[in-house]
Design a protein around this motif. Structure first.
Motif, PDB file in Angstrom:
ATOM      1  N   TRP A  20       0.843  -1.208   0.000  1.00  0.00           N
ATOM      2  CA  TRP A  20       0.000   0.000   0.000  1.00  0.00           C
ATOM      3  C   TRP A  20       0.873   1.250   0.000  1.00  0.00           C
ATOM      4  CZ3 TRP A  20      -0.012   3.943   3.554  1.00  0.00           C
ATOM      5  CH2 TRP A  20      -0.999   4.916   3.373  1.00  0.00           C
ATOM      6  N   PHE A  21       1.881   1.285   0.869  1.00  0.00           N
ATOM      7  CA  PHE A  21       2.763   2.448   0.999  1.00  0.00           C
ATOM      8  C   PHE A  21       3.497   2.737  -0.310  1.00  0.00           C
ATOM      9  CE2 PHE A  21       6.818   4.444   2.027  1.00  0.00           C
ATOM     10  CZ  PHE A  21       6.406   5.541   2.774  1.00  0.00           C
ATOM     11  N   ILE A  22       4.021   1.708  -0.938  1.00  0.00           N
ATOM     12  CA  ILE A  22       4.731   1.883  -2.207  1.00  0.00           C
ATOM     13  C   ILE A  22       3.777   2.416  -3.277  1.00  0.00           C
ATOM     14  CG2 ILE A  22       5.895   0.666  -4.097  1.00  0.00           C
ATOM     15  CD1 ILE A  22       7.123  -1.182  -1.902  1.00  0.00           C
ATOM     16  N   ALA A  23       2.570   1.840  -3.346  1.00  0.00           N
ATOM     17  CA  ALA A  23       1.592   2.293  -4.343  1.00  0.00           C
ATOM     18  C   ALA A  23       1.231   3.764  -4.129  1.00  0.00           C
ATOM     19  CB  ALA A  23       0.338   1.422  -4.294  1.00  0.00           C
ATOM     20  N   GLN A  24       0.997   4.150  -2.893  1.00  0.00           N
ATOM     21  CA  GLN A  24       0.646   5.553  -2.612  1.00  0.00           C
ATOM     22  C   GLN A  24       1.818   6.476  -2.937  1.00  0.00           C
ATOM     23  OE1 GLN A  24      -2.775   5.049  -2.527  1.00  0.00           O
ATOM     24  NE2 GLN A  24      -2.712   6.845  -1.241  1.00  0.00           N
ATOM     25  N   THR A  25       3.032   6.049  -2.654  1.00  0.00           N
ATOM     26  CA  THR A  25       4.213   6.846  -2.973  1.00  0.00           C
ATOM     27  C   THR A  25       4.363   6.989  -4.490  1.00  0.00           C
ATOM     28  OG1 THR A  25       5.298   6.105  -0.940  1.00  0.00           O
ATOM     29  CG2 THR A  25       6.714   7.021  -2.665  1.00  0.00           C
ATOM     30  N   LEU A  26       4.095   5.906  -5.208  1.00  0.00           N
ATOM     31  CA  LEU A  26       4.162   5.962  -6.670  1.00  0.00           C
ATOM     32  C   LEU A  26       3.139   6.940  -7.246  1.00  0.00           C
ATOM     33  CD1 LEU A  26       4.767   2.206  -7.543  1.00  0.00           C
ATOM     34  CD2 LEU A  26       6.383   4.119  -7.827  1.00  0.00           C
ATOM     35  N   LYS A  27       1.997   7.100  -6.576  1.00  0.00           N
ATOM     36  CA  LYS A  27       0.994   8.067  -7.038  1.00  0.00           C
ATOM     37  C   LYS A  27       1.543   9.492  -6.961  1.00  0.00           C
ATOM     38  CE  LYS A  27      -3.046   5.365  -5.801  1.00  0.00           C
ATOM     39  NZ  LYS A  27      -4.290   5.321  -5.034  1.00  0.00           N
ATOM     40  N   VAL A  28       2.268   9.797  -5.890  1.00  0.00           N
ATOM     41  CA  VAL A  28       2.877  11.128  -5.749  1.00  0.00           C
ATOM     42  C   VAL A  28       3.912  11.334  -6.852  1.00  0.00           C
ATOM     43  CG1 VAL A  28       4.280  12.614  -4.257  1.00  0.00           C
ATOM     44  CG2 VAL A  28       2.450  11.221  -3.266  1.00  0.00           C
ATOM     45  N   ILE A  29       4.723  10.312  -7.096  1.00  0.00           N
ATOM     46  CA  ILE A  29       5.756  10.402  -8.134  1.00  0.00           C
ATOM     47  C   ILE A  29       5.107  10.517  -9.514  1.00  0.00           C
ATOM     48  CG2 ILE A  29       7.630   9.130  -9.264  1.00  0.00           C
ATOM     49  CD1 ILE A  29       8.236   7.946  -6.421  1.00  0.00           C
ATOM     50  N   HIS A  30       4.065   9.736  -9.758  1.00  0.00           N
ATOM     51  CA  HIS A  30       3.348   9.783 -11.036  1.00  0.00           C
ATOM     52  C   HIS A  30       2.781  11.182 -11.277  1.00  0.00           C
ATOM     53  CE1 HIS A  30      -0.096   8.899 -13.787  1.00  0.00           C
ATOM     54  NE2 HIS A  30       0.831   8.166 -14.374  1.00  0.00           N
ATOM     55  N   THR A  31       2.200  11.783 -10.258  1.00  0.00           N
ATOM     56  CA  THR A  31       1.656  13.142 -10.373  1.00  0.00           C
ATOM     57  C   THR A  31       2.771  14.144 -10.649  1.00  0.00           C
ATOM     58  OG1 THR A  31      -0.153  12.585  -8.880  1.00  0.00           O
ATOM     59  CG2 THR A  31       0.288  14.922  -9.193  1.00  0.00           C
ATOM     60  N   LEU A  32       3.912  13.969 -10.002  1.00  0.00           N
ATOM     61  CA  LEU A  32       5.059  14.853 -10.233  1.00  0.00           C
ATOM     62  C   LEU A  32       5.515  14.768 -11.684  1.00  0.00           C
ATOM     63  CD1 LEU A  32       7.279  16.744  -9.163  1.00  0.00           C
ATOM     64  CD2 LEU A  32       8.580  14.701  -8.540  1.00  0.00           C
ATOM     65  N   ILE A  33       5.568  13.567 -12.232  1.00  0.00           N
ATOM     66  CA  ILE A  33       6.023  13.387 -13.612  1.00  0.00           C
ATOM     67  C   ILE A  33       4.995  13.920 -14.609  1.00  0.00           C
ATOM     68  CG2 ILE A  33       6.531  11.643 -15.380  1.00  0.00           C
ATOM     69  CD1 ILE A  33       7.763   9.963 -13.044  1.00  0.00           C
ATOM     70  N   ILE A  34       3.724  13.584 -14.408  1.00  0.00           N
ATOM     71  CA  ILE A  34       2.678  13.953 -15.370  1.00  0.00           C
ATOM     72  C   ILE A  34       2.295  15.428 -15.255  1.00  0.00           C
ATOM     73  CG2 ILE A  34       0.280  13.516 -16.091  1.00  0.00           C
ATOM     74  CD1 ILE A  34       2.302  11.273 -16.801  1.00  0.00           C
ATOM     75  N   ASP A  35       2.031  15.886 -14.026  1.00  0.00           N
ATOM     76  CA  ASP A  35       1.534  17.253 -13.822  1.00  0.00           C
ATOM     77  C   ASP A  35       2.645  18.268 -13.522  1.00  0.00           C
ATOM     78  OD1 ASP A  35      -0.967  16.173 -14.182  1.00  0.00           O
ATOM     79  OD2 ASP A  35      -1.441  16.107 -12.035  1.00  0.00           O
ATOM     80  N   LYS A  36       3.865  17.793 -13.367  1.00  0.00           N
ATOM     81  CA  LYS A  36       5.016  18.662 -13.071  1.00  0.00           C
ATOM     82  C   LYS A  36       4.829  19.455 -11.778  1.00  0.00           C
ATOM     83  CE  LYS A  36       6.999  17.871 -17.167  1.00  0.00           C
ATOM     84  NZ  LYS A  36       6.764  16.477 -17.422  1.00  0.00           N
ATOM     85  N   ARG A  37       4.173  18.822 -10.791  1.00  0.00           N
ATOM     86  CA  ARG A  37       3.997  19.462  -9.484  1.00  0.00           C
ATOM     87  C   ARG A  37       3.930  18.382  -8.408  1.00  0.00           C
ATOM     88  NH1 ARG A  37      -1.439  19.290  -7.708  1.00  0.00           N
ATOM     89  NH2 ARG A  37      -2.799  18.467  -9.310  1.00  0.00           N
ATOM     90  N   ILE A  38       4.344  18.750  -7.221  1.00  0.00           N
ATOM     91  CA  ILE A  38       4.268  17.821  -6.092  1.00  0.00           C
ATOM     92  C   ILE A  38       2.904  17.982  -5.436  1.00  0.00           C
ATOM     93  CG2 ILE A  38       5.169  17.244  -3.818  1.00  0.00           C
ATOM     94  CD1 ILE A  38       7.905  18.057  -4.773  1.00  0.00           C
ATOM     95  N   ASN A  39       2.216  16.876  -5.293  1.00  0.00           N
ATOM     96  CA  ASN A  39       0.894  16.887  -4.677  1.00  0.00           C
ATOM     97  C   ASN A  39       0.865  15.778  -3.622  1.00  0.00           C
ATOM     98  OD1 ASN A  39      -1.763  16.860  -3.959  1.00  0.00           O
ATOM     99  ND2 ASN A  39      -2.578  16.627  -6.022  1.00  0.00           N
ATOM    100  N   PHE A  40       1.197  16.149  -2.383  1.00  0.00           N
ATOM    101  CA  PHE A  40       1.264  15.151  -1.324  1.00  0.00           C
ATOM    102  C   PHE A  40      -0.102  14.610  -0.921  1.00  0.00           C
ATOM    103  CE2 PHE A  40       5.435  17.217  -0.594  1.00  0.00           C
ATOM    104  CZ  PHE A  40       6.215  16.076  -0.742  1.00  0.00           C
ATOM    105  N   SER A  41      -1.173  15.280  -1.327  1.00  0.00           N
ATOM    106  CA  SER A  41      -2.506  14.744  -1.036  1.00  0.00           C
ATOM    107  C   SER A  41      -2.735  13.437  -1.790  1.00  0.00           C
ATOM    108  CB  SER A  41      -3.595  15.759  -1.374  1.00  0.00           C
ATOM    109  OG  SER A  41      -3.698  15.943  -2.766  1.00  0.00           O
ATOM    110  N   ARG A  42      -1.985  13.200  -2.863  1.00  0.00           N
ATOM    111  CA  ARG A  42      -2.084  11.942  -3.594  1.00  0.00           C
ATOM    112  C   ARG A  42      -1.621  10.774  -2.735  1.00  0.00           C
ATOM    113  NH1 ARG A  42      -5.171  10.870  -5.751  1.00  0.00           N
ATOM    114  NH2 ARG A  42      -4.282   9.331  -7.112  1.00  0.00           N
ATOM    115  N   PHE A  43      -0.827  11.074  -1.695  1.00  0.00           N
ATOM    116  CA  PHE A  43      -0.340   9.999  -0.825  1.00  0.00           C
ATOM    117  C   PHE A  43      -1.475   9.350  -0.041  1.00  0.00           C
ATOM    118  CE2 PHE A  43       1.634   8.153   2.956  1.00  0.00           C
ATOM    119  CZ  PHE A  43       2.525   7.308   2.329  1.00  0.00           C
ATOM    120  N   VAL A  44      -2.510  10.109   0.258  1.00  0.00           N
ATOM    121  CA  VAL A  44      -3.629   9.548   1.016  1.00  0.00           C
ATOM    122  C   VAL A  44      -4.912   9.468   0.184  1.00  0.00           C
ATOM    123  CG1 VAL A  44      -2.747  10.183   3.284  1.00  0.00           C
ATOM    124  CG2 VAL A  44      -4.164  11.808   2.033  1.00  0.00           C
TER     125      VAL A  44
END
Length: 152
Positions: A20-44
């Motif tokens: 679960w933790f890895i998947a949620q972390t990957l969502k933050v990284i995916h958002t950073l790559i796609i949207d070019k911004r850090i969105n920590f709300s994606r972690f939860v």
């Protein structure tokens, strides 16, 4: 042995949590790559790539199968639970997200075009990223299996 000690030594539990933790972390990284911004709300948050629900339940199921046997009743129970969760993520929750997109657009259209001033401004838009595509569910499932195989 008390509850905390038992839980801290439970490899099946930790395989599921780590997936679960890895998947949620990957969502933050995916958002950073796609949207070019850090969105920590994606972690939860729910929805997105990969499905953390799928990662959690498949890691749980795989770890149970590896520990208790793939012919055990516990594995069968966990597998059925996992299939329901993944079906819900890709089916029901994905459909709810699509409906939210349509409803948000309808409300926006009413507010800006037709009834200026007659439709009360909604404070919150409906959450649109709720479910998963089948590929996101599949990716989460593969992640869960890999994590369980590594830990168990």
């Amino acid at each position: 042995m008390n509850f905390i000690d038992s839980l801290s030594n439970n490899k099946i539990f930790w395989a599921a949590v780590l997936a679960w933790f890895i998947a949620q972390t990957l969502k933050v990284i995916h958002t950073l790559i796609i949207d070019k911004r850090i969105n920590f709300s994606r972690f939860v948050g729910s929805g997105g790539m990969p499905s953390s629900h799928s990662a959690l339940v498949t890691a749980l199921t795989t770890a149970i199968g590896l520990t208790h046997g793939f012919d055990s009743g516990l594995f069968a129970l966990s597998l059925c639970f996992s299939l329901v969760v993944m079906y819900d993520a890709a089916g029901v929750r994905n459909a709810v997200g699509k409906q939210a997109v349509i409803l948000n657009k309808m409300i926006e259209d009413l507010q800006t075009k037709k009834n200026k001033g007659l439709v009360k401004q909604s404070e919150n838009r409906l959450k649109e990223l709720i479910g998963h595509t089948p590929f996101e569910v599949f990716a989460g499932a593969i992640l869960g299996i890999v994590v369980a195989k590594i830990l168990i």
